[in-house]
Design a protein around this motif. Structure first.
Motif, mmCIF file in Angstrom:
data_model
loop_
_atom_site.group_PDB
_atom_site.id
_atom_site.type_symbol
_atom_site.label_atom_id
_atom_site.label_comp_id
_atom_site.label_asym_id
_atom_site.label_seq_id
_atom_site.Cartn_x
_atom_site.Cartn_y
_atom_site.Cartn_z
ATOM 1 N N GLN A 1 37.917 46.784 48.943
ATOM 2 C CA GLN A 1 37.101 48.064 49.335
ATOM 3 C C GLN A 1 36.950 48.827 47.946
ATOM 4 O OE1 GLN A 1 39.062 49.866 52.617
ATOM 5 N NE2 GLN A 1 38.261 48.070 53.930
ATOM 6 N N GLY A 2 36.566 48.311 46.769
ATOM 7 C CA GLY A 2 36.297 48.981 45.662
ATOM 8 C C GLY A 2 37.643 49.342 44.622
ATOM 9 N N ARG A 3 38.823 48.979 45.274
ATOM 10 C CA ARG A 3 40.199 49.182 44.518
ATOM 11 C C ARG A 3 40.749 48.082 44.027
ATOM 12 N NH1 ARG A 3 42.949 53.192 45.753
ATOM 13 N NH2 ARG A 3 42.107 54.893 47.162
ATOM 14 N N TYR A 4 41.348 48.361 42.951
ATOM 15 C CA TYR A 4 41.961 47.208 42.121
ATOM 16 C C TYR A 4 43.578 47.139 42.744
ATOM 17 C CZ TYR A 4 44.541 44.757 38.391
ATOM 18 O OH TYR A 4 45.139 43.773 37.898
ATOM 19 N N HIS B 1 34.622 38.181 53.579
ATOM 20 C CA HIS B 1 34.186 39.322 52.720
ATOM 21 C C HIS B 1 35.044 40.503 52.951
ATOM 22 C CE1 HIS B 1 30.926 36.979 52.011
ATOM 23 N NE2 HIS B 1 30.630 36.629 53.168
ATOM 24 N N LEU B 2 36.359 40.444 53.194
ATOM 25 C CA LEU B 2 37.321 41.592 53.295
ATOM 26 C C LEU B 2 37.959 41.606 52.017
ATOM 27 C CD1 LEU B 2 38.979 39.963 56.684
ATOM 28 C CD2 LEU B 2 37.446 42.108 56.513
ATOM 29 N N ALA B 3 38.096 40.865 51.207
ATOM 30 C CA ALA B 3 38.842 41.218 49.765
ATOM 31 C C ALA B 3 38.683 40.065 49.140
ATOM 32 C CB ALA B 3 40.219 41.457 49.947
ATOM 33 N N VAL B 4 38.552 40.208 47.502
ATOM 34 C CA VAL B 4 38.659 39.131 46.553
ATOM 35 C C VAL B 4 39.778 38.931 45.862
ATOM 36 C CG1 VAL B 4 37.138 38.115 44.848
ATOM 37 C CG2 VAL B 4 36.011 39.458 46.502
ATOM 38 N N TYR C 1 37.961 48.346 39.574
ATOM 39 C CA TYR C 1 38.373 46.976 39.250
ATOM 40 C C TYR C 1 37.236 46.351 38.435
ATOM 41 C CZ TYR C 1 38.709 41.961 40.083
ATOM 42 O OH TYR C 1 38.672 40.633 39.779
ATOM 43 N N VAL D 1 40.243 42.568 44.179
ATOM 44 C CA VAL D 1 39.531 43.995 44.500
ATOM 45 C C VAL D 1 39.495 44.014 45.935
ATOM 46 C CG1 VAL D 1 37.508 42.762 44.304
ATOM 47 C CG2 VAL D 1 37.576 45.573 44.171
ATOM 48 N N GLN E 1 32.714 43.594 47.198
ATOM 49 C CA GLN E 1 33.890 44.341 47.461
ATOM 50 C C GLN E 1 33.888 45.705 46.548
ATOM 51 O OE1 GLN E 1 36.561 44.785 49.417
ATOM 52 N NE2 GLN E 1 35.609 43.090 50.536
ATOM 53 N N GLY E 2 32.744 46.057 45.845
ATOM 54 C CA GLY E 2 32.492 47.406 45.352
ATOM 55 C C GLY E 2 33.309 47.444 43.769
#
Lengths: 203, 203
Positions: free
Chosen positions: A96-99, A52-55, B99, A94, B132-133
């Motif tokens: 932490q909410g960032r693309y 669950h660190l990044a997708v 994202y 994504v 991931q937001g």
């Protein structure tokens, strides 16, 4: 040599799948080398997803499908297709909410990175991403040196334009403008560590 | 009927490409219908990209390549390949730094939307994106009613779990939990309008 029970297993599986079938007693090191840069990134992405660190996923290779057979009681079989030029980069997702959006390139060169590794449409795509507030970069690996760098899209775009897409970036210039991806065990290419440094710098 | 010089041209081109070859005097309406939902989304994405509003691309169809021929002086030809089950949704990208990730589904049903349109791995992927937001949703089109909705992933996930992936969502329930995508000319499916409403609600 230290015994790394977790890392070895994971990497050995990947090496079995991706390596050319050679065997080595130095399992750990060979495992990573055998994977290639794409294998290392895929392994990192699986690790990030599971924890669950990044997708982040690699996009499928684009193909133009021309012929398909539909045999009775079997899956459809594509009988004629051609590789397309990708219009974007290979990876996005994504964090932490960032693309985030990036491509991965490796070279055997030790002193510079040839600009021809970057295609005009990929550079344009990364510029589009930045203009929407996304995070774009390239993971560059010098395979002989066994060094990987996160090279921000903003730097790539300026350098690529200055070179008009030709020539090459000197190793020293790339290193000076990049974030080194530190050696790691699981995953072997822990590129989020370098991304955290980039994110800290742009805020 | 109003004359829409800009819209007609763009949509007619798309209809020529994507429709089954039938012709109609009601060019505008037919043009859109002939495109199908995927065509409408692709048109919207092209419009958003050209106007610097968002960067969203459809992912290529994933295929497993088994055989490739390399004819002399010609492009490599894939001679045997099979369709893979996609592990994610079809569309993702970046909108104002965020994202976004979504799939598109259409139904001829007028009173409900069958849950079997959503696959377990897609629902899981959307849950990963939310954790991931990221912003996840599905664009659902009732083709007979000619109505399209942006259905947030948070609602889909809860409903899908409650139904255990079976049954269907009633039309009224879907509408009550979605954002209607308003009728528009260029692009015909201006889904960012509905997305703005979702973003306003979650902040």
């Amino acid at each position: 040599m230290v015994n790394y029970p977790k890392g070895v297993h994971h990497r050995s599986q990947a090496a079995n799948t991706l390596s050319s079938g050679k065997k080595s007693l130095k399992g750990l090191t060979f495992g990573r080398r055998g994977m290639g840069l794409e294998g290392e990134i895929n392994q990192a992405n699986e690790f990030y997803l599971a924890n669950h660190l990044a997708v982040v996923h690699k996009k499928p290779t684009p193909v133009t499908i021309v012929g398909v057979d539909y045999p009775a009681r079997s899956a459809a079989k594509i009988t004629e297709a051609y590789f397309q030029q990708p219009s974007t980069t290979d990876y996005n997702g994504v964090y932490q909410g960032r693309y985030i959006d990036f491509d991965a390139k490796e070279t055997k060169n030790k002193t510079s990175f040839p600009m021809k590794n970057f295609h005009a449409h990929q550079v344009k795509h990364l510029a589009d991403v930045l203009s929407q507030g996304g995070i774009g970069f390239v993971i560059v690996k010098f395979t002989v040196l066994d060094e990987s760098y996160l090279y921000p899209a903003s730097k790539l775009i300026r350098t690529w334009q200055a070179h008009d897409g030709h020539g090459s970036i000197k190793y020293q210039d790339l290193v000076a403008n990049s974030y080194a991806i530190p050696d790691s065990l699981s995953p072997s290419l822990d590129y989020l560590k370098a991304l955290d440094l980039l994110l800290a710098d742009i805020h």
